[in-house]
Write an enzyme that holds these catalytic residues in place. Structure first.
Site, PDB file in Angstrom:
ATOM      1  CE1 TYR A   1       8.930  25.011  27.698  1.00 22.29           C
ATOM      2  CE2 TYR A   1      11.216  25.109  26.978  1.00 22.29           C
ATOM      3  CZ  TYR A   1       9.988  25.717  27.155  1.00 22.29           C
ATOM      4  OH  TYR A   1       9.827  27.029  26.794  1.00 22.29           O
TER       5      TYR A   1
ATOM      6  CE  LYS B   1       7.547  25.715  24.442  1.00 23.19           C
ATOM      7  NZ  LYS B   1       6.236  26.376  24.215  1.00 23.19           N
TER       8      LYS B   1
END
Ligand code: NAI
Length: 299
Positions: free
Chosen positions: A162, A166
């Protein structure tokens, strides 16, 4: 206070069936935007969440259309943009908000968990933004918001997939803002914070009550407005706190004279100065940092 309005501006919000994206969609619609409410999700009764939000907007007198395409393919991205074109004839605003989590510590993470997260957050941002930018360039107008996370900027246990995705969208923004600046397309990134389906069980109840999804909306609404002149910035927010975050470089130090080799031992001996962030500047001022040391022009 003069209102921010989006009179007949056309907005796409991905992952807008619930959570933070839903709030963005409702606020833009309330202010006059025509909204494509994109989401692949369904509620417990198998009702499409995109339909629910689009209906909510229409019942309140706004204009919206639901889109169920996944952001993870070029076809899906094109379909989302085509939905805006077919119903409203243009795309002025894109909020890349869709997201999933597949948390696992780095050493235990599977290839599938890695790929799934990269596909939604990073590839998804590419798949939707590319066809949207094509339209925005033709119309010489656009406002785009990418969604990052403090997990990427600072790290969070179990979120290397993640966090990488991001930070990746910040990489897209940094280049794309240069490539489209002459078309009046402004691109910014937000790192939100909220108690939502995605963060269920993460925050203690007392904290969860205070970090409502709608508290992320005001800065995104402003960044999507015609008034916004900034591009390439990252904003972090939580429960009514808003701040700019930035990649910075320290003042550093220069070693050698650009003619002789530099030894690792010289770096070691100046390591405190090299890693010092006092007087650090954001990346757009890196030119100033280099000229402080004058590494290419001699001293
Ligand atoms: P959420 O889980 O409530 O909403 C995300 C939505 O994206 C869901 O409705 C889901 O169905 C949709 N979605 C997932 N995959 C999709 C796909 N392939 N195509 C289209 N839609 C898809 O999550 P939340 O909290 O509202 O998050 C919104 C964004 O904010 C995400 O990008 C998330 O990573 C980011 N974020 C959230 C934080 C938080 O504290 N909630 C913190 C930092 C970032």
């Amino acid at each position: 206070m003069e209102s921010i309005v989006f009179d007949k501006k056309v907005a796409i919000v991905t992952g807008a069936g619930e959570g933070i994206g839903r709030e963005y969609a409702l606020d833009l619609a309330k202010r006059g935007a025509f909204v494509v409410v994109n989401d692949i999700g369904c509620d417990q009764n198998q009702v499409r969440t995109a339909d629910k939000v689009a209906d909510e907007i229409k019942k309140a007198g706004g204009r919206a259309v639901a889109s169920y395409d996944s952001v993870t393919t070029m076809e899906g991205g094109q379909n989302i943009v085509d939905t805006a074109m077919d119903h409203f004839g243009k795309v002025d605003i894109l909020i890349n908000n869709a997201g999933i989590l597949r948390d696992r510590t780095f050493m235990k993470m599977t290839e599938q968990e890695w790929d799934d997260v990269i596909a939604v957050h990073l590839k998804g941002a590419f798949c939707v933004t590319r066809p949207a930018v094509k339209i925005m360039k033709e119309n010489r107008y656009g406002r785009i918001v990418f969604t990052a996370s403090s997990s990427g900027m600072y790290g969070n246990f179990g979120q290397s997939n993640y966090g990488a995705a991001k930070m990746g969208v910040i990489g897209i923004m940094n280049t794309l803002k240069l490539e489209v600046s002459r078309y009046n397309i402004k691109i910014n990134t937000v790192a939100p914070n909220a108690a939502t389906g995605m963060t269920q069980g993460v925050f203690p109840d007392e904290v969860a009550k205070r970090i409502k999804p709608e508290f992320n909306t005001p800065i995104v609404t402003f960044l999507c407005s015609e008034e916004n002149r900034e591009s390439g910035m990252i904003f972090t927010m939580s429960a009514g706190w808003f701040a700019r975050s930035a990649m910075v470089s320290g003042k550093g130090t220069c070693i050698g004279d650009t003619k002789r080799p530099i030894k690792a031992e010289e770096v070691r001996d100046k390591f405190d100065q090299i890693k010092d962030l006092k007087d650090a500047l954001p990346y757009e001022h890196c030119g100033e940092i280099y000229s402080l040391g004058k590494p290419l022009t001699g001293r």
